[in-house]
Design a protein around this motif. Structure first.
Motif, mmCIF file in Angstrom:
data_model
loop_
_atom_site.group_PDB
_atom_site.id
_atom_site.type_symbol
_atom_site.label_atom_id
_atom_site.label_comp_id
_atom_site.label_asym_id
_atom_site.label_seq_id
_atom_site.Cartn_x
_atom_site.Cartn_y
_atom_site.Cartn_z
ATOM 1 N N SER A 7 41.648 37.684 58.984
ATOM 2 C CA SER A 7 42.184 39.042 58.900
ATOM 3 C C SER A 7 41.568 39.785 57.721
ATOM 4 O O SER A 7 41.255 40.973 57.811
ATOM 5 C CB SER A 7 43.711 39.007 58.749
ATOM 6 O OG SER A 7 44.319 38.477 59.899
ATOM 7 N N LYS A 8 41.366 39.067 56.607
ATOM 8 C CA LYS A 8 40.778 39.696 55.416
ATOM 9 C C LYS A 8 39.337 40.115 55.687
ATOM 10 O O LYS A 8 38.897 41.184 55.251
ATOM 11 C CB LYS A 8 40.844 38.737 54.237
ATOM 12 C CG LYS A 8 40.392 39.361 52.922
ATOM 13 C CD LYS A 8 40.593 38.408 51.761
ATOM 14 C CE LYS A 8 40.154 39.066 50.451
ATOM 15 N NZ LYS A 8 40.345 38.152 49.297
ATOM 16 N N GLU A 11 39.547 43.308 57.683
ATOM 17 C CA GLU A 11 40.024 44.434 56.888
ATOM 18 C C GLU A 11 38.954 44.929 55.926
ATOM 19 O O GLU A 11 38.886 46.121 55.619
ATOM 20 C CB GLU A 11 41.293 44.053 56.120
ATOM 21 C CG GLU A 11 42.520 43.872 57.016
ATOM 22 C CD GLU A 11 42.803 45.091 57.874
ATOM 23 O OE1 GLU A 11 42.672 46.228 57.369
ATOM 24 O OE2 GLU A 11 43.150 44.917 59.057
ATOM 25 N N ARG A 14 36.735 47.034 58.193
ATOM 26 C CA ARG A 14 37.399 48.093 58.964
ATOM 27 C C ARG A 14 36.983 49.513 58.559
ATOM 28 O O ARG A 14 36.684 50.338 59.426
ATOM 29 C CB ARG A 14 38.922 47.955 58.857
ATOM 30 C CG ARG A 14 39.679 49.019 59.647
ATOM 31 C CD ARG A 14 41.152 49.064 59.267
ATOM 32 N NE ARG A 14 41.888 47.925 59.780
ATOM 33 C CZ ARG A 14 42.485 47.886 60.971
ATOM 34 N NH1 ARG A 14 42.410 48.946 61.773
ATOM 35 N NH2 ARG A 14 43.158 46.831 61.348
ATOM 36 N N TRP A 309 38.582 55.644 55.194
ATOM 37 C CA TRP A 309 39.856 54.937 55.214
ATOM 38 C C TRP A 309 40.985 55.877 54.804
ATOM 39 O O TRP A 309 40.782 56.936 54.234
ATOM 40 C CB TRP A 309 39.805 53.696 54.336
ATOM 41 C CG TRP A 309 39.693 53.935 52.856
ATOM 42 C CD1 TRP A 309 40.710 53.975 51.950
ATOM 43 C CD2 TRP A 309 38.485 54.186 52.116
ATOM 44 N NE1 TRP A 309 40.197 54.219 50.698
ATOM 45 C CE2 TRP A 309 38.851 54.348 50.774
ATOM 46 C CE3 TRP A 309 37.138 54.281 52.477
ATOM 47 C CZ2 TRP A 309 37.918 54.613 49.775
ATOM 48 C CZ3 TRP A 309 36.203 54.536 51.482
ATOM 49 C CH2 TRP A 309 36.591 54.693 50.150
#
Length: 310
Positions: A7-8, A11, A14, A309
């Motif tokens: 997940s890191k 992210e 992203r 972001w």
């Protein structure tokens, strides 16, 4: 089930995926959907077979965007009036002059030029010229040979290399021109406005059939000047008298512009584009309410990486 480290990894990438997807699609809603689809496919992937996570995620996201563009073609054909990309309130983390290519690639004028390209041309050009990916990696992402990739980028470059398409004046000059433009509109002076406009100036408005907007593109300082000063000026003055309406100057797609709000809801956004001599070359107005839902929430942009972001 994706572990914490997986997940890191996602992210961390992203914001760059969001920057790519928005430039590809001209819509933050569609861009966020494409990035979310990328995350779902990342969760389901065999991580042990992934040698370069960022390259893998970029490929998946690019292909998600290409799928969206295929289905978007008919929507664009049926769209009521001129289509303008969704305006975003974007500030930069660093001085945009540190990397003008990426900073300028967010301007409304540049995003509209990308509409002239085929989906694969758009992807190849952005990945190579804006995000700096090697030709070999871009070719692998698109599933084509490196020779074909170079041809795509070259052909796309010929379409988007317009001097006015990406010119970003210094912030002080933008502020000065925006102030003068607003003063001319509020006074209704065709002469004052005409002195600000380039000979190649164009005006277009996007209401999407959901808000009042002129349904064609106006060209030339005489026609644009008369419309903006007399008709738009009057409508603008009347709208600002409505209870709860207020004007807010902000950075929109890398350039100073302004939005008319009713309470917290944006109802009209205006941005400008400039010729190389600093005069106003493009006037864009967005009134389609579907494209203004995210404007109140500022985004950040890093010109060094192209990342966007919240």
């Amino acid at each position: 089930m994706t572990n914490v480290s997986d997940s890191k990894v996602f992210e961390n990438v992203r914001p760059r995926l969001l920057g790519l997807a928005y430039r590809m699609l001209g819509s933050m809603a569609d861009a966020e959907d494409a990035v979310q689809d990328t995350f779902v496919k990342w969760q389901a992937s065999d991580k042990a077979s992934v040698l370069n996570a960022e390259a893998f995620l970029t490929t998946v996201c690019t292909n998600c965007c290409l799928d969206v563009l295929k289905s978007a073609h008919k929507k664009r054909v049926d769209y009521v009036g001129p289509w303008i990309p969704e305006p975003l309130q974007i500030g930069t983390e660093t001085d945009p002059e540190s990397d003008l290519t990426r900073a300028e690639s967010l301007t409304t004028a540049f995003l509209l030029l990308l509409e002239r390209l085929s989906p694969k041309e758009r992807a190849a050009y952005l990945l190579r010229e804006v995000f700096g990916k090697p030709y070999g990696e871009v070719a692998e992402t698109l599933g084509i040979s490196e020779t074909a990739c170079r041809q795509l980028v070259s052909r796309a470059g010929r379409h988007v290399r317009s001097p006015a398409s990406r010119f970003v004046p210094p912030p002080d000059d933008q502020e000065r021109m925006l102030t003068a433009f607003l003063a001319a509109v509020e006074s209704g002076s065709v002469e004052d406005l005409g002195g600000l406009l380039a000979d190649s100036v164009q005006f277009q408005a996007d209401g999407g059939g959901k808000a009042t907007a002129i349904g064609r593109v106006l060209e030339g300082p005489e026609m644009v000047g008369k419309y903006v000063a007399r008709i738009l000026g009057r409508l603008w003055a009347e709208s600002r008298l409505e209870p709860g309406n207020h004007l807010q100057v902000m950075d929109i797609n890398g350039l100073r512009g302004f939005a008319l709000f009713n309470g917290t809801r944006a109802v009209t956004v205006l941005t400008l584009g400039y010729s190389e001599d600093g005069r106003i070359d493009r006037i864009y107005i967005v009134r389609n309410p579907e494209k203004l839902q995210r404007l109140a929430a500022p985004l950040r942009h890093d010109p060094a990486s192209g990342a966007i972001w919240h």
